[in-house]
Design a protein around this motif. Structure first.
Motif, mmCIF file in Angstrom:
data_model
loop_
_atom_site.group_PDB
_atom_site.id
_atom_site.type_symbol
_atom_site.label_atom_id
_atom_site.label_comp_id
_atom_site.label_asym_id
_atom_site.label_seq_id
_atom_site.Cartn_x
_atom_site.Cartn_y
_atom_site.Cartn_z
ATOM 1 N N LEU A 56 7.416 7.997 18.675
ATOM 2 C CA LEU A 56 6.902 6.703 18.211
ATOM 3 C C LEU A 56 5.406 6.799 17.930
ATOM 4 C CD1 LEU A 56 7.275 3.697 17.608
ATOM 5 C CD2 LEU A 56 6.900 3.258 20.039
ATOM 6 N N LEU A 57 4.659 7.381 18.857
ATOM 7 C CA LEU A 57 3.214 7.534 18.668
ATOM 8 C C LEU A 57 2.905 8.350 17.414
ATOM 9 C CD1 LEU A 57 0.287 7.202 19.660
ATOM 10 C CD2 LEU A 57 0.621 9.311 20.975
ATOM 11 N N ALA A 58 3.622 9.455 17.232
ATOM 12 C CA ALA A 58 3.378 10.317 16.070
ATOM 13 C C ALA A 58 3.611 9.567 14.762
ATOM 14 C CB ALA A 58 4.280 11.556 16.136
ATOM 15 N N SER A 87 1.693 6.733 10.111
ATOM 16 C CA SER A 87 1.735 5.576 9.208
ATOM 17 C C SER A 87 0.331 5.062 8.906
ATOM 18 C CB SER A 87 2.575 4.461 9.816
ATOM 19 O OG SER A 87 3.922 4.866 9.926
ATOM 20 N N PHE A 88 -0.501 4.966 9.947
ATOM 21 C CA PHE A 88 -1.881 4.528 9.722
ATOM 22 C C PHE A 88 -2.637 5.517 8.847
ATOM 23 C CE2 PHE A 88 -1.309 1.768 13.532
ATOM 24 C CZ PHE A 88 -1.640 0.558 12.910
ATOM 25 N N LEU A 89 -2.398 6.805 9.059
ATOM 26 C CA LEU A 89 -3.033 7.819 8.223
ATOM 27 C C LEU A 89 -2.619 7.652 6.762
ATOM 28 C CD1 LEU A 89 -4.724 10.428 7.912
ATOM 29 C CD2 LEU A 89 -2.617 11.689 8.349
ATOM 30 N N LEU A 90 -1.330 7.441 6.525
ATOM 31 C CA LEU A 90 -0.853 7.273 5.144
ATOM 32 C C LEU A 90 -1.390 5.996 4.507
ATOM 33 C CD1 LEU A 90 2.790 8.565 5.538
ATOM 34 C CD2 LEU A 90 0.880 9.693 4.391
ATOM 35 N N ILE A 91 -1.528 4.948 5.292
ATOM 36 C CA ILE A 91 -2.138 3.714 4.772
ATOM 37 C C ILE A 91 -3.584 4.001 4.353
ATOM 38 C CG2 ILE A 91 -2.974 1.411 5.425
ATOM 39 C CD1 ILE A 91 -0.344 1.191 7.133
ATOM 40 N N GLY A 92 -4.301 4.757 5.193
ATOM 41 C CA GLY A 92 -5.678 5.122 4.853
ATOM 42 C C GLY A 92 -5.751 5.974 3.601
ATOM 43 N N ILE A 93 -4.852 6.933 3.484
ATOM 44 C CA ILE A 93 -4.820 7.781 2.285
ATOM 45 C C ILE A 93 -4.521 6.946 1.051
ATOM 46 C CG2 ILE A 93 -3.517 9.627 1.136
ATOM 47 C CD1 ILE A 93 -3.302 10.958 3.945
#
Length: 134
Positions: free
Chosen positions: A21-23, A28-34
């Motif tokens: 879940l953490l990963a 997901s947050f990383l992809l939103i940032g990208i």
């Protein structure tokens, strides 16, 4: 590195499910940032996913297999060791990618299994056995 990190996180968090879940939350947050950095709105990315799902529902298997991989690595790495788990993982990937190519699964181009591929797979599995029991 991912298997070693997931294994230790599984020990620290007490659950491979929590690690998974953490990963995926962090990912997901990383992809939103990208998406923000590249200027592609999230809505547009989600629309592309929706279009993909209309034509090929099996693409959801990628997320399912990804989650299973992370969860299993967090669970098995402390038991088997990082090196052993990586060798097993690569062996499985080679075996199933060979089968996918042989039968043209998931819209892959068909590529027949050769004698060299079979020998290579056998040697890989012998290597797994030797690494584990040597």
């Amino acid at each position: 590195m991912q298997i070693a990190i997931n294994g230790q996180a599984g020990i620290a968090m007490g659950s491979p499910v929590k690690v998974t879940l953490l990963a995926f939350v962090v990912g997901s947050f990383l992809l939103i940032g990208i998406s923000r950095l590249t200027g592609t709105p999230i809505r547009e990315r989600l629309q592309d996913v929706k279009i993909g799902l209309k034509t090929d529902r099996w693409i959801l298997l990628g997320g399912i297999f990804g989650a299973c991989y992370v969860m299993l690595s967090a669970w098995l790495a402390p038991m088997l060791g990082t090196g052993q788990l990586i060798v097993l993982s690569l062996s499985g990937q080679l075996l199933f990618s060979t089968l996918i190519d042989q039968f043209g699964l998931f819209k892959a181009e068909k590529r027949p299994i050769s004698v060299n591929k079979i020998i290579g797979l056998i040697l890989m599995f012998i290597g797994v056995f030797l690494v584990h029991f040597a």
